[in-house]
Every structure is written in structure tokens, then in C-alpha cells.
Design an enzyme around this catalytic site. Sequence first.
Site, PDB file in Angstrom:
ATOM      1  N   HIS A  94      50.632  41.282  64.480  1.00 14.16           N
ATOM      2  CA  HIS A  94      50.226  42.195  65.592  1.00 14.16           C
ATOM      3  C   HIS A  94      49.979  43.475  65.044  1.00 14.16           C
ATOM      4  CE1 HIS A  94      49.581  44.507  69.209  1.00 14.16           C
ATOM      5  NE2 HIS A  94      50.988  44.864  69.235  1.00 14.16           N
ATOM      6  N   HIS A  96      48.513  47.745  65.674  1.00 17.59           N
ATOM      7  CA  HIS A  96      47.445  48.695  66.487  1.00 17.59           C
ATOM      8  C   HIS A  96      46.450  49.507  65.571  1.00 17.59           C
ATOM      9  CE1 HIS A  96      49.952  48.586  70.420  1.00 17.59           C
ATOM     10  NE2 HIS A  96      50.904  48.086  69.433  1.00 17.59           N
ATOM     11  N   ASP A 119      32.323  34.781  58.084  1.00 15.28           N
ATOM     12  CA  ASP A 119      32.982  34.076  57.007  1.00 15.28           C
ATOM     13  C   ASP A 119      34.330  33.896  57.310  1.00 15.28           C
ATOM     14  OD1 ASP A 119      30.978  33.926  54.815  1.00 15.28           O
ATOM     15  OD2 ASP A 119      31.451  35.958  54.063  1.00 15.28           O
ATOM     16  N   HIS A 168      45.557  46.751  74.844  1.00 15.05           N
ATOM     17  CA  HIS A 168      46.588  46.706  74.063  1.00 15.05           C
ATOM     18  C   HIS A 168      45.907  47.093  72.723  1.00 15.05           C
ATOM     19  CE1 HIS A 168      50.665  44.593  72.929  1.00 15.05           C
ATOM     20  NE2 HIS A 168      50.440  45.619  72.281  1.00 15.05           N
ATOM     21  N   TYR A 227      32.924  27.123  49.177  1.00 13.09           N
ATOM     22  CA  TYR A 227      33.019  28.234  48.647  1.00 13.09           C
ATOM     23  C   TYR A 227      34.287  28.448  47.617  1.00 13.09           C
ATOM     24  CZ  TYR A 227      33.915  33.260  48.746  1.00 13.09           C
ATOM     25  OH  TYR A 227      34.239  34.488  48.127  1.00 13.09           O
TER      26      TYR A 227
END
Length: 232
Positions: A94, A96, A119, A168, A227
Amino acid sequence: MLLQLRQAVLDANLELNRRGVVLYTWGNVSGIDREAGLIAIKPSGVDYAAMTVDDIVIVNLDNEVVWGEKKPSSDTRTHTALYRAFPQIGGVAHTHSTHAVAWAQARRAIPCLGTTQADYCAGEVPCTAPLPPEEVRRDYETATGDAIIRRFQALDPAAVPMVLVAGHGPFSWGTDADDAVRNAVILEEAARMATLTVTIAGRDPEPLEDYVLDYHYERKHGPNAWYGQGKK
């Protein structure tokens, strides 16, 4: 306890800092040992420059601290909600980060406008609905996880390993903590590219054609992905 996992989670948190997608103590990364049912996660409010492997906290899926002297991240209950709902994931991140947060604050999904996003994400980066007030009052962090889970009722979290929480910011996940961080960095770059594209176009551009999106995603992540150099 779980020294190898704690070291991996420390390294993943430091990589967030090195990649410039967190400031100060913003953001957190966790990793899970599925066999043990235990999660290693960043401690709350500890600066990245000062963090050591012994600061990483071990919690169980019920959010109980089972090892460590520091408080776990304030977002721990969001992480555990995702681990319970998405059994195929091994790490959660997580941040910001600026551009991803801007899209989250606009309450807008990031459309897949080009092959760079395709991708790594099989379509748009979804955005959750705003949290209901009663859920925020009852348990904000768990409610954040629940909002993500609701948004993914018709989505595959392995194919779309990233999300925006309205108002958020971004969460991402992957096979382990390092993979979750990689997806967090990719999400921020995709958000930056989308911001520039919308600005240059002066309107909402048409999304990437589905057949091009599918081709790019499948060549890296499909059952017959071709790939790279492959395994020897």
C-alpha cells in the site's frame, strides 16, 4: 520467528522507498506464510531509514500479534482481509504514490489506454466505491479491505493485481512481498502515463483495443506465455 519472511518483507518495504513511491512513513508491505497462517508486516510509524528486520511484526489472520515488540501497521486489518479473500496472493503493498492517489481522489478507475498497462494488468485499474459511514465508524481498516473485495467480485485478483480505494489510494498484491511492490511501482507509472495522456488529449481517450490488450497480457501472463527467455 520467520526470519526469512521478515527479511523479505523488510527488503520489499525498503524497495518502495528506493523507488520513490512513499514519503516519510507512508505506505506498508506485508508477506504471508500460508502454511503457518502468519503475516510479516511493517511496523506502524517507523521511518524506512531506521527500520531493521527485528522491527518487522508477525501477526496472524485474526490480526493478533504473535511476534515482535512494535505495533504493526495501522493498515494491518486491510492486509489480512485481502489475504483471507484472495488465497492465491502472497504479498500486499500500500502506498500514497502521487498519481495513483490523484485518480483515487477523483474516484476514477485508471483506463487501460496503452500496452504498458496491459503488460501487467488485464484491463483498467478499478476503483472502489466510497466507504459507507457506518463501516468507517465500526472498523475503517477492515472496511477498506471489504470495499476492495466487493469491487473484485467479478474480477480475478491474479489478473488485476492492483486497485484504487476511493478517496484514499492504491493497494497492490502479488505472489510475494517483492511482487506486490513491483506492482505498486508499475501502478504508479501507469497512473502517471494515464494522467499525461488525458492531459494531452484534452478529453477521455478511447481505451486500448481489447485484442491488443489481450495479446500483451497473455504474452507475459497467459498459460502459454512466451515473453522473456523462459526456463532452462
